[in-house]
Write a protein that holds these residues in place. Structure first.
Motif, PDB file in Angstrom:
ATOM      1  N   TYR A 390      13.477  47.799  49.354  1.00 43.17           N
ATOM      2  CA  TYR A 390      13.699  47.222  50.585  1.00 43.17           C
ATOM      3  C   TYR A 390      15.274  47.744  50.764  1.00 43.17           C
ATOM      4  N   GLN A 391      15.576  47.629  52.390  1.00 44.09           N
ATOM      5  CA  GLN A 391      16.987  47.746  52.773  1.00 44.09           C
ATOM      6  C   GLN A 391      17.224  47.145  54.025  1.00 44.09           C
ATOM      7  N   LEU A 392      18.354  46.440  53.961  1.00 41.70           N
ATOM      8  CA  LEU A 392      18.842  45.915  55.277  1.00 41.70           C
ATOM      9  C   LEU A 392      19.318  46.663  56.176  1.00 41.70           C
ATOM     10  N   THR A 393      18.752  46.701  57.382  1.00 44.39           N
ATOM     11  CA  THR A 393      19.221  47.585  58.264  1.00 44.39           C
ATOM     12  C   THR A 393      19.586  46.900  59.560  1.00 44.39           C
ATOM     13  N   GLY A 394      19.616  45.675  59.984  1.00 49.57           N
ATOM     14  CA  GLY A 394      20.070  44.943  61.175  1.00 49.57           C
ATOM     15  C   GLY A 394      19.835  43.743  61.187  1.00 49.57           C
ATOM     16  N   PHE A 395      20.284  43.025  62.363  1.00 54.18           N
ATOM     17  CA  PHE A 395      19.991  41.572  62.479  1.00 54.18           C
ATOM     18  C   PHE A 395      19.228  41.599  63.754  1.00 54.18           C
ATOM     19  N   LYS A 396      18.281  40.503  64.017  1.00 52.62           N
ATOM     20  CA  LYS A 396      17.402  40.457  64.988  1.00 52.62           C
ATOM     21  C   LYS A 396      17.781  39.655  66.108  1.00 52.62           C
ATOM     22  N   GLY A 397      18.711  38.965  66.106  1.00 56.08           N
ATOM     23  CA  GLY A 397      19.421  37.810  66.741  1.00 56.08           C
ATOM     24  C   GLY A 397      20.028  38.593  67.919  1.00 56.08           C
ATOM     25  N   PHE A 398      19.989  37.908  69.280  1.00 52.90           N
ATOM     26  CA  PHE A 398      20.640  38.388  70.454  1.00 52.90           C
ATOM     27  C   PHE A 398      22.012  38.327  70.231  1.00 52.90           C
ATOM     28  N   THR A 399      23.001  39.544  70.359  1.00 51.51           N
ATOM     29  CA  THR A 399      24.430  39.349  70.471  1.00 51.51           C
ATOM     30  C   THR A 399      25.055  39.949  71.619  1.00 51.51           C
ATOM     31  N   GLY A 400      24.076  39.892  72.648  1.00 51.88           N
ATOM     32  CA  GLY A 400      24.575  40.611  74.241  1.00 51.88           C
ATOM     33  C   GLY A 400      23.746  42.101  74.217  1.00 51.88           C
ATOM     34  N   GLN A 401      22.750  42.510  73.479  1.00 53.77           N
ATOM     35  CA  GLN A 401      22.171  43.708  73.826  1.00 53.77           C
ATOM     36  C   GLN A 401      21.642  43.903  75.094  1.00 53.77           C
ATOM     37  N   ALA A 402      21.860  44.956  75.695  1.00 54.07           N
ATOM     38  CA  ALA A 402      21.151  45.294  77.130  1.00 54.07           C
ATOM     39  C   ALA A 402      19.749  45.094  77.130  1.00 54.07           C
ATOM     40  N   ASP A 403      19.261  45.901  75.817  1.00 51.68           N
ATOM     41  CA  ASP A 403      17.716  46.175  75.595  1.00 51.68           C
ATOM     42  C   ASP A 403      17.014  45.255  74.440  1.00 51.68           C
ATOM     43  N   HIS A 404      17.833  44.069  74.581  1.00 54.09           N
ATOM     44  CA  HIS A 404      17.087  43.151  73.650  1.00 54.09           C
ATOM     45  C   HIS A 404      15.926  42.471  74.120  1.00 54.09           C
ATOM     46  N   GLU A 405      14.713  42.086  73.270  1.00 50.13           N
ATOM     47  CA  GLU A 405      13.572  41.768  73.797  1.00 50.13           C
ATOM     48  C   GLU A 405      13.841  40.261  74.245  1.00 50.13           C
ATOM     49  N   ARG A 406      15.106  39.694  73.977  1.00 50.72           N
ATOM     50  CA  ARG A 406      15.312  38.079  74.565  1.00 50.72           C
ATOM     51  C   ARG A 406      15.298  38.268  75.612  1.00 50.72           C
ATOM     52  N   HIS A 407      15.570  39.183  76.669  1.00 48.14           N
ATOM     53  CA  HIS A 407      15.726  39.239  78.217  1.00 48.14           C
ATOM     54  C   HIS A 407      14.394  38.815  78.811  1.00 48.14           C
ATOM     55  N   ALA A 408      13.308  39.827  78.099  1.00 46.98           N
ATOM     56  CA  ALA A 408      11.955  39.733  78.818  1.00 46.98           C
ATOM     57  C   ALA A 408      11.419  38.375  78.452  1.00 46.98           C
ATOM     58  N   ARG A 409      11.403  37.714  77.282  1.00 52.12           N
ATOM     59  CA  ARG A 409      10.874  36.471  76.894  1.00 52.12           C
ATOM     60  C   ARG A 409      11.741  35.282  77.696  1.00 52.12           C
ATOM     61  N   PHE A 410      13.004  35.696  77.764  1.00 56.57           N
ATOM     62  CA  PHE A 410      13.830  34.439  78.421  1.00 56.57           C
ATOM     63  C   PHE A 410      13.341  34.430  79.958  1.00 56.57           C
ATOM     64  N   ALA A 411      13.159  35.668  80.654  1.00 56.31           N
ATOM     65  CA  ALA A 411      12.619  35.583  82.173  1.00 56.31           C
ATOM     66  C   ALA A 411      10.946  35.080  82.101  1.00 56.31           C
ATOM     67  N   GLU A 412      10.339  35.335  81.089  1.00 53.74           N
ATOM     68  CA  GLU A 412       9.010  34.840  81.067  1.00 53.74           C
ATOM     69  C   GLU A 412       9.007  33.322  80.906  1.00 53.74           C
ATOM     70  N   GLU A 413       9.787  32.881  80.069  1.00 55.47           N
ATOM     71  CA  GLU A 413       9.862  31.313  79.597  1.00 55.47           C
ATOM     72  C   GLU A 413      10.847  30.541  80.449  1.00 55.47           C
ATOM     73  N   ARG A 414      11.693  31.086  81.466  1.00 54.59           N
ATOM     74  CA  ARG A 414      12.786  30.305  82.115  1.00 54.59           C
ATOM     75  C   ARG A 414      12.571  29.010  82.506  1.00 54.59           C
ATOM     76  N   SER A 415      11.266  28.896  83.007  1.00 59.31           N
ATOM     77  CA  SER A 415      10.905  27.574  84.044  1.00 59.31           C
ATOM     78  C   SER A 415      11.009  26.481  82.836  1.00 59.31           C
ATOM     79  N   ARG A 416      10.560  26.857  81.387  1.00 61.50           N
ATOM     80  CA  ARG A 416      10.354  25.950  80.598  1.00 61.50           C
ATOM     81  C   ARG A 416      11.511  25.781  79.603  1.00 61.50           C
ATOM     82  N   ILE A 417      12.540  26.518  79.578  1.00 61.87           N
ATOM     83  CA  ILE A 417      13.656  26.329  78.869  1.00 61.87           C
ATOM     84  C   ILE A 417      14.707  25.456  79.474  1.00 61.87           C
TER      85      ILE A 417
END
Length: 418
Positions: A390-417
């Protein structure tokens, strides 16, 4: 007049904001997603309040606030709550790690973030360590502490996990606030409001409503509505003589039986959260009942925010006596497997990781722990002659990345957030 400036993200309806104001901070900006909470903030103060996704630079420009005294926020709780399934970095609402990176960009003298008790649990020990390590890289001393609202003059338990970070030259002046426990009961706190419409049973009810309240549960657009929480909380409210199945439009009146079991109004819920007990804590909430309840229930109690804010203000103003920061820092629960992974840039087998961690765990426990870590971190795996490595290669959390999947999920769920 306040002589310290504050920038508040995820400001909600103003619980933390009011407490910080009373501690001596003047808000240069408050940013909030929920329109109802935005309306409440604007109804109470003439602050610059921006409405929208706090991570969207079209809403506000962090570069305009570089050098602010305090960056504060009540970033969303569901990523760390049991009701939110404790998804952590996988939850599109998780802004904790992003807020830490924001501190690196804005460079405040101090950072204050608060969240639910769930963040203090073993599930998130590696996440917490990641936050502390990143803050250290950015030049900040930091500490976590679990605070209970009842220890700071508020009539409910309400544990909140609080992070304070400061530059080392200020941190040596910081002390967590002394406790000032609430004196009284739910009955004494709410008697005036319960009797306001002439209910003959108010005095008897207040005598029976002994003790403090369970934690007010605000719910969200994804989970829950305007009632006082899950089954266990409802039972605790029932023991206090409160019907927790919903929130009333008005207090009981002269037409109600003397031994009626009342529901709370939003005004009563606000009093339990620390609003309105004295003139300094007066606050107006806008919107319909359910939205008012959510605004109130999801807030950081103003008296608690005031206590922590005062400790931060005292440190920034160099009040008291300086000390070794290690003397005020609370013990942090480390995830030793995470530290073992973080300590190397090569692939390590289970046996090597367990040895490096210093823990004595069997293979089944190791697999469970690694699966938990993989929820928040990127862990690569390869098959080697000695077995899987095993090797640790990154953190999955959103830290401001323009290409992070958070943006798509946020847009999809925005009315419920919320």
């Amino acid at each position: 007049m306040a002589d310290l400036s504050a920038l508040e993200i995820c400001a909600g309806a103003g619980g933390q904001a009011l407490g910080l104001e009373l501690a001596g901070f003047d808000h240069a900006l408050a940013v909030e997603l929920d329109q109802n909470a935005v309306a409440t903030l604007r109804a109470n103060r003439e602050w610059d309040v921006r409405s929208g996704d706090v991570a969207d630079e079209s809403v506000w420009n962090p570069k305009e606030y570089v050098g602010i005294d305090l960056l504060a926020g009540g970033v969303p709780c569901p990523p760390f709550s049991i009701a939110g399934k404790q998804l952590g970095a996988a939850d599109e609402r998780d802004l904790f790690a992003w807020a830490v990176e924001l501190a690196g960009n804005v460079k405040p003298r101090a950072l204050l973030l608060e969240n639910v008790r769930g963040l203090s649990m073993p599930r998130f020990s590696a996440y917490r360590q990641h936050v502390k390590d990143r803050l250290k890289e950015l030049g900040y001393w930091s500490d976590w502490k679990l605070l209970h609202a009842s220890d700071y003059g508020t009539p409910q338990l309400r544990p909140r996990f609080v992070l304070v970070a400061m530059r080392h030259e200020d941190a040596q002046w910081f002390e967590w606030p002394d406790e000032s426990p609430f004196v009284g009961s739910v009955g004494s706190a709410l008697y005036e409001l319960m009797a306001a419409d002439g209910w003959s049973g108010a005095a008897d009810w207040a005598k029976g409503a002994t003790g403090i309240a369970p934690t007010i549960v605000g719910g969200s657009k994804k989970h829950g509505g305007a009632d006082l929480g899950p089954t266990r909380a409802k039972a605790a409210w029932r023991a206090l003589g409160v019907d927790a199945l919903g929130v009333a439009d008005a207090p009981p009146n002269s037409s109600h039986p003397r031994y009626f079991v009342p529901k709370l109004t939003t005004e009563m819920v606000a009093r339990i959260q620390g609003w309105g007990a004295e003139p300094a804590y007066e606050w107006t909430f806008t919107g319909r009942k359910t939205t008012r309840y959510r605004q109130i229930g999801n807030a950081f109690p103003p008296p608690v925010a005031r206590a922590v804010g005062t400790s931060i203000a005292n440190a920034l103003n160099r009040k008291g006596q300086p000390k070794d920061v290690a003397d005020v820092e609370n013990e942090v629960m480390h995830d030793h497997l995470y530290l073992a992974l973080k300590a190397t840039s090569t692939f390590l087998t289970e046996r090597e990781l367990v040895k490096l961690s210093g823990e004595k765990i069997d293979s089944a426990t190791f697999e469970r722990r690694m699966a938990t870590l993989a929820r928040d971190f990127v862990i690569d795996e390869v098959e080697q002659i000695e077995g899987r490595a095993y090797q640790l290669t990154g953190f999955k959390g959103f830290t401001g990345q323009a290409d992070h999947e958070r943006h798509a999920r946020f847009a999809e769920e925005r009315s419920r957030i919320s």
